[in-house]
Design a protein around this motif. Structure first.
Motif, short mmCIF file in Angstrom:
data_model
loop_
_atom_site.label_atom_id
_atom_site.label_comp_id
_atom_site.label_asym_id
_atom_site.label_seq_id
_atom_site.Cartn_x
_atom_site.Cartn_y
_atom_site.Cartn_z
N TYR A 96 0.83 -1.21 0.00
CA TYR A 96 0.00 0.00 0.00
C TYR A 96 0.86 1.26 0.00
N ILE A 134 -8.46 -1.67 -5.21
CA ILE A 134 -9.84 -1.26 -4.94
C ILE A 134 -10.76 -2.45 -4.88
N TYR A 159 -9.94 -5.57 -4.27
CA TYR A 159 -9.56 -6.34 -3.07
C TYR A 159 -10.18 -5.74 -1.82
N GLU A 160 -10.13 -4.42 -1.70
CA GLU A 160 -10.67 -3.76 -0.51
C GLU A 160 -12.20 -3.85 -0.48
N ILE A 161 -12.85 -3.81 -1.64
CA ILE A 161 -14.31 -3.92 -1.66
C ILE A 161 -14.75 -5.34 -1.31
N VAL A 162 -14.07 -6.32 -1.88
CA VAL A 162 -14.48 -7.72 -1.68
C VAL A 162 -14.09 -8.23 -0.29
N LEU A 163 -12.84 -8.02 0.09
CA LEU A 163 -12.35 -8.60 1.35
C LEU A 163 -12.24 -7.59 2.49
N GLY A 164 -12.44 -6.34 2.17
CA GLY A 164 -12.47 -5.22 3.08
C GLY A 164 -11.81 -5.35 4.34
#
Length: 83
Positions: free
Chosen positions: A9, A76, A78-83
């Motif tokens: 990140y 993005i 990855y963050e939406i799906v596995l947050g």
């Protein structure tokens, strides 16, 4: 604990920050624009630290544009799906 994901990140954010710098509004004002850099007579273009920084910024902006779009999209999703 400093994880490998945080390193990814941080590196992505730093590369994004370099890639979005505006030559006209920001880099020219602090004399880091490739068009404003003129090495002294008899010196190569990359002899100084300033010349190397200008070349690094220009190469990141040129070479990393498409890979950054892909990497940002993956982060993005990855963050939406596995947050």
């Amino acid at each position: 604990m400093f994880m490998f994901g945080n390193l990814i990140y941080i590196s992505c954010l730093l590369i994004n920050a370099i890639a979005i710098l505006s030559e006209d509004r920001f880099l020219a004002r602090i004399n880091l624009s490739p068009s404003s850099y003129d090495p002294a007579f008899g010196q190569s273009a990359d002899a100084s630290v300033k010349g190397k920084i200008i070349q690094l910024i220009a190469s990141v902006r040129t070479l990393m544009r498409i890979p950054l779009i892909v990497i940002n999209t993956l982060i993005i999703v990855y963050e939406i799906v596995l947050g």
